[in-house]
Write an enzyme that holds these catalytic residues in place. Structure first.
Site, PDB file in Angstrom:
ATOM      1  N   SER A 406       0.943  -1.226  -0.082  1.00 14.27           N
ATOM      2  CA  SER A 406       0.022   0.078   0.034  1.00 14.27           C
ATOM      3  C   SER A 406       0.871   1.352   0.004  1.00 14.27           C
ATOM      4  CB  SER A 406      -0.971  -0.258   1.377  1.00 14.27           C
ATOM      5  OG  SER A 406      -0.060  -0.210   2.344  1.00 14.27           O
ATOM      6  N   HIS A 427      -3.040  -2.739  -5.853  1.00 14.43           N
ATOM      7  CA  HIS A 427      -3.321  -2.167  -4.490  1.00 14.43           C
ATOM      8  C   HIS A 427      -4.786  -2.300  -4.230  1.00 14.43           C
ATOM      9  CE1 HIS A 427      -3.589   1.024  -1.020  1.00 14.43           C
ATOM     10  NE2 HIS A 427      -3.498  -0.215  -0.643  1.00 14.43           N
ATOM     11  N   GLU A 439      -6.085   0.186  -7.121  1.00 14.43           N
ATOM     12  CA  GLU A 439      -5.002   0.928  -7.539  1.00 14.43           C
ATOM     13  C   GLU A 439      -4.387   0.062  -8.256  1.00 14.43           C
ATOM     14  OE1 GLU A 439      -4.281   5.049  -4.864  1.00 14.43           O
ATOM     15  OE2 GLU A 439      -3.736   2.888  -4.063  1.00 14.43           O
ATOM     16  N   ASN A 477      -3.989   6.768  -0.169  1.00 12.84           N
ATOM     17  CA  ASN A 477      -3.008   6.948   1.093  1.00 12.84           C
ATOM     18  C   ASN A 477      -2.274   8.283   1.239  1.00 12.84           C
ATOM     19  OD1 ASN A 477      -4.163   4.547   2.124  1.00 12.84           O
ATOM     20  ND2 ASN A 477      -2.341   3.174   1.857  1.00 12.84           N
TER      21      ASN A 477
END
Ligand code: T1G
Length: 697
Positions: A406, A427, A439, A477
Site C-alpha cells: 500500500s 493495491h 489502484e 493513502n
C-alpha cells in the site's frame, strides 16, 4: 423522421423502433422521432402503436449528456403526456434496462409487456435528481404509494417478475421485444382493448409523508434527492389534479437540476465509466488470466483470493506453513459463507470453490502454471524482495508478478527480479472481496500489456480500477495522510476529535477520521510514524496524543479503546475521556495555546488539505486526471458520492477560494500548507479541474 426512431406499419400497427445505441437514451432525436411517430400513426388511422428498442435495451433514460444544456422541444414531460393522450392504444415492449425517462415513456403507454430478463426502475436519485417526466405521478397510480416510494427513493432496478407483481407491467413473455410486442398488440386489438391512460387512474393513497421524508433524509446522509422524491409522490396523492401533480414534480426536478449535488453525481456517473479507459491502452491487448496465485493468506490475501474465486478464477494460495494455510482457508471459507448468505453464490458453487478451485500450498513450485500472482505479505521491503525473487524463479515466463503493497516502492520490488517489465502494483482495499477500488500502480518498467491486464483483471473482479504512478502511498493513502494530518493539527491547536468526526459525518462521510482510525487500528499509523521518524523533515509539526494512546495499549476497536470506548454488542463508541488528557499534555509539551474552531473552519481546513495534496498528485502525474483522484476517494475512502469527489467539490467551491484559504493557513504553517503548483497555475489561468479532465481525454 430521424433515424433514431424507425417508423414502420405492420398491418394495423404502427411500429416505432428505437435505434440510438448504446442504450437508446432519450436524446432530442429520439424524442422528436417518437412524437412524429405518434402523430403519423394517428394521421394514418393506425389501430395501435408499438414502441420498443433495437439493440441491448429499451430506453435507459433521458440522455444524461444533455443535462445542463438548454432543453430542446419536445421535452420529455410533454412527450409522455402526448403519448398518453394518443387517440389509439400505445403498447411498450420492454427489454434490457427500462430506466428513468425510459420507464416514464412506458408508463405513459397504455399497455406494457416485458421479457423475463428485463429490469426497470427510476434511478434518477442516483444522479441527484428525481423522475421529471411524470414518473412520480404515474408509478404510484399503477404500483401504489409505498411500492412506488421504495422504487423511487432507492433507485433500484426491479426485475420483470417483481414489476409484474407490483402492477408496473401487464405481461411477461419470452422472445425478442419486437415479436413479443407485435403479438401482444395484435391480441389487444383483437380484444378491442381500450386506451388506458394512467393519468385517469385515481390518485394513490396518502401515507405519513413527513415521517417518510425524515426517514429517507436521514438515510441519505446529506443527499437530498431521495427525500425530495417523497414530496413529489406526496403531490401525486394530494394535488387537485394529475397535471398539477406533474407541475409540482417539475418544480422540484428543476430545483435539483440546479443543485451542486446533481453536478457531483453526474460527474461520478461519467467518471466511474471513464476512469478505467486510458488512451495509451486503446490498442493494447491484456494477457490471458485464468489461474491466479496469492502469496500470504492474512486478511488481505484471503480477501484477494476470495474476490478471484468469486470471479471464476482458479487460485493457488501460498502460505509459510501448514498452520497458516489452514487459517487462510478458514478466512476464505468465512468470506465465501458471507457470499452464500447474500445469495451471490449457490451451495454447489460454494462447495466446488472450496474443494476444487482453491488450492493451498507452502511450496512456490505450485505457482509454475499461474498467469498472475498477487503478493500480500508483511509490509517490509526485505520480505517483499525475497518473495519476488522466489516468484521470479518459479513463475512461468509471461506470468504477471503483482504486489498488493500500500506504499512501498514498486520499482525497488521489481528490481528484485529479472523481469521488471512483468511487475506491477495491484493495491486492493480491505476487505478486498468487498471494496470496489483497485489502484493499478504502474512502475517505470511495467509493460503496457501488463498494465492492460491489471485493468482487465479489475473489470473481471468488478472493481473500479484507477491508474497510479509510484510514490509513497500512491494516490489514496498519500492524500489520506495529508487530510489526516490536518485533522491532527486542528486537535493539537484546540479542536476536539469528536467535533471533527461530527463535522465530517455531517458533510456526508459514514465515519469521521478518528472513528476510521479506531476501525483500521491505531497501531498501523503508529508503526508508520515510527518508520518515518528517522527521515522526518524538522520543519514538519508532530503530534503525540495518538502515540500516547498506543503506548497505553489502546489501538481502537480491536482493543475496545481508542479515541472512542467500545462496549460489546453496542454500535459505535463513546468518547474516551483519556484522549483529552493526552491532548492537553501534548499542547503543554509543545507550548500550544488551544483555540476555538468553528465547524465551518474545521471542514474547510480538512477539505483544503485534501484538495491541495490531490492537486500535487495530479500535478506530478501520479494520477493522470483529477477524476482519477475523485474515483479513488469515492470507492476507497468513503468520500460522499453526491459531491463527486474532492476535486469536483473544489470546482463547485471555486479553486481560487481554496487557494486563498491555503495561503491563509500557510501563514501559520508554511511547511504543511505549501500550495500545489498545479492549483496556483490553474487559478492563474482561470481553469478548473473539470477543464483538466476534458483536456486529458
Ligand atoms: N444517457 C447518456 N449516456 C448513457 C446513459 C444515459 N442515460 N446511460 C448509459 N449511457 C452511456 C454510458 O456513459 C456508457 O458510455 C454507455 O452508455 C454504456 O453504459 C426525466 C431526467 C443503462 C444500466 O440513470 O445505469 O431519465 O462510457 O457502461 O454497465 O426522469 O448505463 O461507453 O461512452 O453504464 O451495461 C435515468 C443510467 C436518466 C440510467 C447500462 N437513467 N445508465 O449499464 O453500460 S435521468 C439512468 C445506467 C432521467 C427523467 C430523467 C447504465 C445502464 P461510454 P455502461 P452498463
Amino acid at each position: 423522421m430521424t433515424e433514431a426512431i424507425v417508423y414502420e406499419r405492420i398491418g394495423d400497427i404502427a411500429v416505432l423502433a428505437a435505434q440510438n445505441p448504446p442504450v437508446n437514451a432519450l436524446g432530442i432525436d429520439v424524442r422528436r422521432g417518437l412524437l412524429a411517430g405518434i402523430e403519423r400513426a394517428e394521421k394514418e388511422g393506425a389501430g395501435a402503436v408499438l414502441i420498443y428498442g433495437e439493440g441491448r435495451t429499451y430506453f435507459a433514460g433521458a440522455d444524461i449528456r444533455e443535462f445542463g444544456k438548454p432543453m430542446e422541444e419536445p421535452g420529455l414531460p410533454d412527450l409522455c403526456n402526448r403519448i398518453e393522450a394518443a387517440k389509439l392504444i400505445v403498447v411498450s415492449a420492454l427489454h434490457g434496462t427500462a430506466l428513468g425517462g425510459g420507464l416514464e415513456v412506458a408508463l405513459s403507454s397504455h399497455y406494457r409487456i416485458a421479457l423475463p430478463s428485463a429490469k426497470m426502475g427510476l434511478p434518477e436519485v442516483h444522479l441527484g435528481i428525481i423522475p421529471g417526466a411524470g414518473g412520480t405521478q404515474r408509478l404510484p397510480r399503477v404500483a401504489g404509494t409505498e411500492a412506488a416510494l421504495e422504487m423511487i427513493t432507492t433507485g433500484r432496478h426491479v426485475a420483470a417478475a417483481e414489476a409484474f407483481d407490483k402492477g408496473v407491467i401487464d405481461r411477461i413473455a419470452e422472445g425478442n421485444p419486437r415479436e413479443v410486442g407485435l403479438a401482444y398488440t395484435r391480441e389487444l386489438l383483437e380484444q378491442n382493448a381500450p386506451r388506458r391512460p394512467v393519468c385517469d387512474m385515481p390518485a394513490p393513497e396518502p401515507i405519513d409523508f413527513d415521517a417518510t421524508y425524515e426517514r429517507v433524509l436521514a438515510r441519505g446522509r446529506g443527499q437530498l434527492s431521495p427525500a425530495i422524491a417523497v414530496r413529489a409522490v406526496q403531490a401525486a396523492c394530494e394535488a387537485p389534479s394529475f397535471l398539477d401533480g406533474v407541475r409540482q414534480e417539475r418544480e422540484l426536478f428543476m430545483k435539483l437540476m440546479e443543485s451542486d449535488q446533481r453536478q457531483g453525481l453526474i460527474h461520478a456517473f461519467f467518471s466511474e465509466r471513464a476512469v478505467s479507459k486510458l488512451p495509451e491502452l486503446v490498442d493494447v491487448s491484456p494477457r490471458d488470466v485464468a489461474a491466479m496465485g496469492v502469496i500470504g493468506g492474512g486478511t488481505m490475501g484471503a480477501g484477494i483470493a476470495t474476490a478471484a474465486l468469486l470471479a471464476g478464477l482458479s487460485v493457488v494460495l501460498i502460505e509459510r506453513d501448514e498452520a497458516a494455510s489452514v487459517a487462510a482457508r478458514e478466512r476464505i471459507e468465512g468470506n465465501l459463507r458471507g457470499a452464500l448468505k447474500r445469495g451471490k453464490i449457490s451451495q454447489s458453487q460454494f462447495d466446488a470453490i472450496l474443494n476444487e478451485t482453491l488450492k493451498l500450498a507452502t511450496d512456490y513450485a505450485a505457482l509454475s502454471q499461474v498467469d498472475l500472482v498477487v503478493e500480500a505479505v508483511f509490509e517490509d521491503m526485505d520480505v517483499k524482495r525475497d518473495v519476488f525473487a522466489a516468484l521470479d524463479e518459479h513463475c512461468k515466463p509471461g506470468a504477471i508478478l503483482a504486489s498488493n503493497t500500500s506504499y512501498l516502492d514498486i520499482n525497488d520490488i521489481a528490481a528484485a527480479t529479472s523481469r521488471p517489465s512483468d511487475v506491477i502494483g495491484l493495491h486492493f482495499f480491505s476487505p478486498a472481496h468487498v471494496m470496489k477500488l483497485l489502484e493499478v500502480v504502474v512502475a517505470d518498467q511495467t509493460a503496457p500489456d501488463v498494465v492492460a491486464t491489471g485493468f482487465a483483471l479489475g473489470k473481471r473482479l468488478k472493481k473500479t480500477s484507477v491508474r497510479s504512478g509510484v510514490c509513497d502511498g500512491f494516490i489514496g493513502n498519500r492524500i489520506m495522510n495529508s487530510y489526516r494530518k490536518a485533522a491532527d493539527y486542528m486537535v493539537l491547536d484546540g479542536a476536539s476529535p469528536y467535533q471533527i468526526d461530527k463535522v465530517m459525518t455531517g458533510f456526508g462521510f459514514a465515519m469521521g477520521p478518528f472513528a476510521v482510525a479506531d476501525l483500521a487500528g491505531l497501531d498501523i499509523g503508529w508503526a508508520a510514524r515510527k518508520r518515518r521518524a528517522p527521515t522526518l523533515d524538522p520543519r514538519e509539526r508532530v503530534v503525540h496524543f495518538s502515540d500516547m494512546l498506543c503506548e497505553g495499549g489502546d489501538f481502537g476497536q480491536k482493543t475496545g479503546r481508542g479515541f472512542y470506548v467500545y462496549e460489546e454488542g453496542k454500535r459505535g463508541g463513546t468518547p474516551n475521556p483519556q484522549v483529552a488528557e493526552y491532548i492537553e499534555r501534548d499542547q503543554r509539551d509543545q507550548g500550544v495555546t488551544p483555540q476555538i474552531f468553528a465547524n465551518d473552519e474545521v471542514l474547510r481546513r480538512y477539505m483544503c488539505a485534501m484538495v491541495n495534496e490531490a492537486a500535487k498528485v495530479v500535478g506530478e502525474g501520479i494520477a493522470r486526471r483529477p477524476l482519477d483522484v475523485d474515483m479513488v476517494l469515492l470507492f476507497g475512502y468513503g468520500f460522499p458520492r453526491f459531491w463527486g469527489g474532492p476535486l469536483k467539490w473544489a470546482d463547485l467551491q471555486g479553486p481560487d477560494s481554496i487557494l486563498k484559504d491555503i495561503r491563509r493557513y500557510a501563514k501559520e504553517d508554511a511547511f504543511f500548507w505549501q500550495p500545489a503548483p498545479l492549483l496556483e497555475q490553474m487559478v492563474a489561468e482561470g481553469r478548473s479541474f473539470d477543464d483538466l479532465n476534458k483536456e486529458a481525454r
